[in-house]
Design an enzyme around this catalytic site. Structure first.
Site, PDB file in Angstrom:
ATOM      1  N   CYS A   1     -11.804  59.825   5.532  1.00 30.17           N
ATOM      2  CA  CYS A   1     -12.800  59.135   6.348  1.00 30.17           C
ATOM      3  C   CYS A   1     -13.828  60.144   6.863  1.00 30.17           C
ATOM      4  O   CYS A   1     -13.470  61.167   7.438  1.00 30.17           O
ATOM      5  CB  CYS A   1     -12.106  58.436   7.509  1.00 30.17           C
ATOM      6  SG  CYS A   1     -13.246  57.742   8.714  1.00 30.17           S
ATOM      7  N   GLU A   2     -15.075  59.845   6.644  1.00 33.32           N
ATOM      8  CA  GLU A   2     -16.117  60.789   7.059  1.00 33.32           C
ATOM      9  C   GLU A   2     -16.360  60.788   8.563  1.00 33.32           C
ATOM     10  O   GLU A   2     -17.023  61.677   9.083  1.00 33.32           O
ATOM     11  CB  GLU A   2     -17.426  60.514   6.314  1.00 33.32           C
ATOM     12  CG  GLU A   2     -18.095  59.223   6.651  1.00 33.32           C
ATOM     13  CD  GLU A   2     -19.320  58.972   5.788  1.00 33.32           C
ATOM     14  OE1 GLU A   2     -20.265  58.365   6.314  1.00 33.32           O
ATOM     15  OE2 GLU A   2     -19.353  59.371   4.620  1.00 33.32           O
ATOM     16  N   HIS A   3     -15.813  59.811   9.272  1.00 31.87           N
ATOM     17  CA  HIS A   3     -16.026  59.757  10.723  1.00 31.87           C
ATOM     18  C   HIS A   3     -15.112  60.700  11.491  1.00 31.87           C
ATOM     19  O   HIS A   3     -15.516  61.273  12.502  1.00 31.87           O
ATOM     20  CB  HIS A   3     -15.836  58.328  11.232  1.00 31.87           C
ATOM     21  CG  HIS A   3     -16.831  57.375  10.672  1.00 31.87           C
ATOM     22  ND1 HIS A   3     -16.578  56.028  10.544  1.00 31.87           N
ATOM     23  CD2 HIS A   3     -18.077  57.571  10.173  1.00 31.87           C
ATOM     24  CE1 HIS A   3     -17.633  55.440  10.013  1.00 31.87           C
ATOM     25  NE2 HIS A   3     -18.555  56.349   9.772  1.00 31.87           N
ATOM     26  N   HIS A   4     -13.857  60.844  11.038  1.00 30.83           N
ATOM     27  CA  HIS A   4     -12.899  61.683  11.761  1.00 30.83           C
ATOM     28  C   HIS A   4     -12.244  62.741  10.876  1.00 30.83           C
ATOM     29  O   HIS A   4     -11.399  63.495  11.340  1.00 30.83           O
ATOM     30  CB  HIS A   4     -11.795  60.813  12.384  1.00 30.83           C
ATOM     31  CG  HIS A   4     -12.309  59.802  13.343  1.00 30.83           C
ATOM     32  ND1 HIS A   4     -12.543  58.489  12.989  1.00 30.83           N
ATOM     33  CD2 HIS A   4     -12.645  59.911  14.649  1.00 30.83           C
ATOM     34  CE1 HIS A   4     -13.010  57.831  14.037  1.00 30.83           C
ATOM     35  NE2 HIS A   4     -13.076  58.670  15.059  1.00 30.83           N
TER      36      HIS A   4
ATOM     37  N   GLN B   1     -14.591  53.227   3.568  1.00 26.86           N
ATOM     38  CA  GLN B   1     -14.032  52.307   2.573  1.00 26.86           C
ATOM     39  C   GLN B   1     -15.072  51.309   2.070  1.00 26.86           C
ATOM     40  O   GLN B   1     -15.108  51.001   0.876  1.00 26.86           O
ATOM     41  CB  GLN B   1     -12.834  51.567   3.169  1.00 26.86           C
ATOM     42  CG  GLN B   1     -12.159  50.631   2.188  1.00 26.86           C
ATOM     43  CD  GLN B   1     -10.893  50.025   2.746  1.00 26.86           C
ATOM     44  OE1 GLN B   1     -10.225  50.619   3.581  1.00 26.86           O
ATOM     45  NE2 GLN B   1     -10.563  48.833   2.306  1.00 26.86           N
TER      46      GLN B   1
ATOM     47  N   HIS C   1      -5.790  53.371   7.261  1.00 24.16           N
ATOM     48  CA  HIS C   1      -6.624  54.464   7.765  1.00 24.16           C
ATOM     49  C   HIS C   1      -5.902  55.177   8.903  1.00 24.16           C
ATOM     50  O   HIS C   1      -5.531  54.535   9.892  1.00 24.16           O
ATOM     51  CB  HIS C   1      -7.961  53.918   8.287  1.00 24.16           C
ATOM     52  CG  HIS C   1      -8.832  53.364   7.222  1.00 24.16           C
ATOM     53  ND1 HIS C   1     -10.014  53.954   6.860  1.00 24.16           N
ATOM     54  CD2 HIS C   1      -8.691  52.272   6.430  1.00 24.16           C
ATOM     55  CE1 HIS C   1     -10.581  53.245   5.884  1.00 24.16           C
ATOM     56  NE2 HIS C   1      -9.792  52.221   5.613  1.00 24.16           N
TER      57      HIS C   1
ATOM     58  N   CYS D   1      -7.217  57.041  11.028  1.00 27.43           N
ATOM     59  CA  CYS D   1      -8.009  56.974  12.258  1.00 27.43           C
ATOM     60  C   CYS D   1      -7.667  55.708  13.047  1.00 27.43           C
ATOM     61  O   CYS D   1      -7.934  55.637  14.243  1.00 27.43           O
ATOM     62  CB  CYS D   1      -9.504  57.075  11.975  1.00 27.43           C
ATOM     63  SG  CYS D   1     -10.149  55.828  10.855  1.00 27.43           S
TER      64      CYS D   1
END
Length: 196
Positions: free
Chosen positions: A85-88, A126, A154, A156
């Site tokens: 995941c590119e956010h976390h 995703q 996920h 996250c």
């Protein structure tokens, strides 16, 4: 573009210091190199051409079995994938289910998981991953429709925040005839076996 392992290792060392750890502690001494090697694997799809595995097609009318022309969809279920995941920068993993309605050309079934592997080996979300898989297939081979269903867990969601350990995320990307609700619903039912 290859991952710069040396720079990643330096940054991990700085991160360990930033969280109050001692990067020279025996249990952490090799961690920067280990993380650098893992990231080289996790992000090996950055800069790679995801459509390359689809370049070699097979003619359905002049191919090895012209008497067995497909009248319906070609479906491949339960393709295991994992991404970051590119956010976390936490992993998510699950199964991809892919269907396409071939025109004159089909691809070897092994090409579809390779497309997914390339696109998943990047910082991702995703929703975009499913769209990119559908675009790669629709843009590379002669299809009347493409459908991609991703079902993933996920970290996250499971490890932080609400810690919903049983939650999974399902996304759908459709092209061509699969943008029509009835065709999409039938294909999803066949692809997922009623699991979504």
């Amino acid at each position: 573009m290859a991952v710069d392992r040396e720079r990643v290792a330096e940054l991990v060392r700085e991160l360990l210091v930033a969280i109050g750890e001692d990067p020279e502690r025996p249990g952490l001494k090799l961690t920067p190199q280990r993380v650098a090697e893992a990231y080289a694997e996790f992000f090996s799809g950055v800069g790679e051409d995801a459509s390359a595995p689809l370049a070699r097609t097979i003619s359905v009318t002049r191919g090895p079995a012209p008497d067995t022309l497909p009248s319906g969809a070609v479906m491949l279920r339960d393709i295991r994938f994992q991404s970051m995941c590119e956010h976390h920068l936490l992993p998510f993993a699950g199964h991809a289910h892919v269907a396409y309605l071939p025109g004159e050309q089909v691809v070897g079934l092994g090409a579809l998981p390779r497309v997914i592997d390339i696109l998943a080996a990047r910082p991702q979300v995703q929703e975009r991953l499913g769209e990119q898989i559908a675009d790669a297939i629709a843009g590379s081979i002669d299809t009347r429709g493409v459908l991609v269903v991703l079902d993933a867990v996920h970290e996250c969601v499971t490890m932080r925040g609400g810690r919903q350990t049983a939650a999974s995320t399902v996304t759908v990307a459709a092209r061509g005839v699969y943008t029509e609700a009835a065709a999409r619903a039938e294909a999803i039912a066949l692809l997922t076996g009623g699991r979504t």
